[in-house]
Enzyme design. Structure first.
Site, PDB file in Angstrom:
ATOM      1  N   ASP A 100       0.827  -1.210   0.000  1.00 21.30           N
ATOM      2  CA  ASP A 100       0.000   0.000   0.000  1.00 21.30           C
ATOM      3  C   ASP A 100       0.865   1.265   0.000  1.00 21.30           C
ATOM      4  OD1 ASP A 100      -2.263   1.510   0.029  1.00 21.30           O
ATOM      5  OD2 ASP A 100      -2.871   1.010   2.071  1.00 21.30           O
ATOM      6  N   GLY A 110       0.063   5.347  -4.452  1.00 23.37           N
ATOM      7  CA  GLY A 110      -0.583   6.602  -4.833  1.00 23.37           C
ATOM      8  C   GLY A 110      -0.028   7.777  -4.038  1.00 23.37           C
ATOM      9  N   HIS A 143       2.971   3.254  -9.088  1.00 21.35           N
ATOM     10  CA  HIS A 143       2.834   1.799  -9.237  1.00 21.35           C
ATOM     11  C   HIS A 143       4.092   1.211  -9.886  1.00 21.35           C
ATOM     12  CE1 HIS A 143      -1.169   1.808  -7.711  1.00 21.35           C
ATOM     13  NE2 HIS A 143      -1.702   2.473  -8.736  1.00 21.35           N
ATOM     14  N   SER A 164      -7.074  -6.012  -6.378  1.00 23.85           N
ATOM     15  CA  SER A 164      -8.252  -6.616  -5.744  1.00 23.85           C
ATOM     16  C   SER A 164      -9.458  -6.483  -6.665  1.00 23.85           C
ATOM     17  CB  SER A 164      -8.549  -5.905  -4.416  1.00 23.85           C
ATOM     18  OG  SER A 164      -9.102  -4.636  -4.668  1.00 23.85           O
ATOM     19  N   ARG A 180     -11.257   1.979  -9.663  1.00 19.69           N
ATOM     20  CA  ARG A 180     -10.370   3.148  -9.833  1.00 19.69           C
ATOM     21  C   ARG A 180     -10.557   3.732 -11.226  1.00 19.69           C
ATOM     22  NH1 ARG A 180      -5.016   2.281  -6.141  1.00 19.69           N
ATOM     23  NH2 ARG A 180      -6.203   1.653  -4.311  1.00 19.69           N
ATOM     24  N   LEU A 238      10.965 -20.727  -4.171  1.00 21.82           N
ATOM     25  CA  LEU A 238       9.946 -19.853  -3.568  1.00 21.82           C
ATOM     26  C   LEU A 238       8.592 -20.030  -4.243  1.00 21.82           C
ATOM     27  CD1 LEU A 238       9.225 -17.321  -1.748  1.00 21.82           C
ATOM     28  CD2 LEU A 238       9.772 -15.941  -3.766  1.00 21.82           C
ATOM     29  N   ARG A 281      -5.598  -2.319   7.939  1.00 22.65           N
ATOM     30  CA  ARG A 281      -6.791  -3.057   7.494  1.00 22.65           C
ATOM     31  C   ARG A 281      -6.340  -4.286   6.733  1.00 22.65           C
ATOM     32  NH1 ARG A 281      -8.026   2.086   5.861  1.00 22.65           N
ATOM     33  NH2 ARG A 281      -7.185   1.696   3.792  1.00 22.65           N
TER      34      ARG A 281
END
Ligand code: FPP
Length: 235
Positions: free
Chosen positions: A13, A16, A30, A58, A64, A124, A187
């Site tokens: 997060d 922006g 981004h 998501s 957006r 991984l 969150r």
């Protein structure tokens, strides 16, 4: 170093806000975020972490602006076509968490290709959540189990937590041990709801594009210092 988590999940997060702070367009935030994730993936692989799950897009992100969605779709395509050779060489096994069929054609093909090409890799386990929602994942698992029950392939009484987990996108992977969300937001935003049941949560203030190896090591160290009880009581 202290004990490593087996499964790290990251909500990347702050792209922006990073762009805004640098007076740049959000798309550049981004893009810078992809650079940060490249370094974290490499380090996770080098450290021998078993699974890394990243929240890239998501089901809510479609809301957006068309420009931002287009920029993210462009970055995803660029990433999955441009980095696949290096990831494959590093023995990384890619899994997409989310509804690939709901993605635009080119991206959908690139995602299926990336999974198919790295399927047999034993390093991984890199899970990238795209067009993903945690509740939708649980509904999908419930439907799959209901179908099996209706067809007589499973007795409803035999449905356990493990059986449910085996219908999730993360089937076969350990639960999330450590969840990191950057930028100070606290969150879960519908990410890996079932898998995070006993995860340790860390919320560093750093914006994702600035999240570097030092921050990652600090998070891993903090995890190592946490006392995990899983509902029990340590002596
Ligand atoms: C959150 O920042 C970030 C996202 C919604 C997208 C994360 C995507 C990437 C890092 C790049 C694409 C990924 C891959 C795998 C190529 P935000 O824009 O919500 O930040 P803000 O809260 O500061 O606005």
């Amino acid at each position: 170093m202290t004990a490593l988590p087996r499964h790290v999940a990251i909500i990347m997060d702050g792209n922006g806000r990073w762009a805004k702070a640098h007076k740049l367009q959000v798309a550049l935030g981004h893009r810078k975020g992809v650079e940060a994730l490249r370094a974290i993936i490499r380090e996770s692989s080098d450290l021998g972490i078993e699974a890394l799950s990243l929240y890239a897009f998501s089901t809510e992100n479609w809301r957006r602006s068309p420009q931002e969605v287009e920029a993210l779709m462009g970055l995803l395509l660029e990433y999955f076509t441009g980095e696949i050779d290096e990831l494959d060489e590093k023995n990384v096994c890619i899994r997409i968490l989310g509804d690939k069929d709901g993605m635009p054609d080119k991206q959908r093909r690139a995602l299926f290709d990336a999974e198919a090409r790295t399927k047999g890799n034993t390093g991984l386990k890199l899970n990238i959540a795209i067009n993903y929602g945690g509740r939708a994942e649980l509904v999908r698992a419930a439907k799959a189990l209901a179908k099996k029950a209706a067809e007589g392939r499973i007795d409803p009484g035999d449905i356990t937590e493990d059986v449910l987990a085996s219908e999730l996108y993360t089937a076969g992977l350990p639960d999330v041990d450590l969840l990191i969300r950057t930028s100070g937001e606290m969150r879960l935003s519908n990410f890996l709801l079932f898998q995070c049941a006993y995860a340790e949560f860390l919320f560093p203030e750093t914006l994702w594009p600035d999240f570097g190896l030092k921050d990652y090591h600090a998070a891993l160290d903090a995890f190592g210092r946490r006392e995990r009880r899983f509902g029990g009581r340590n002596p």
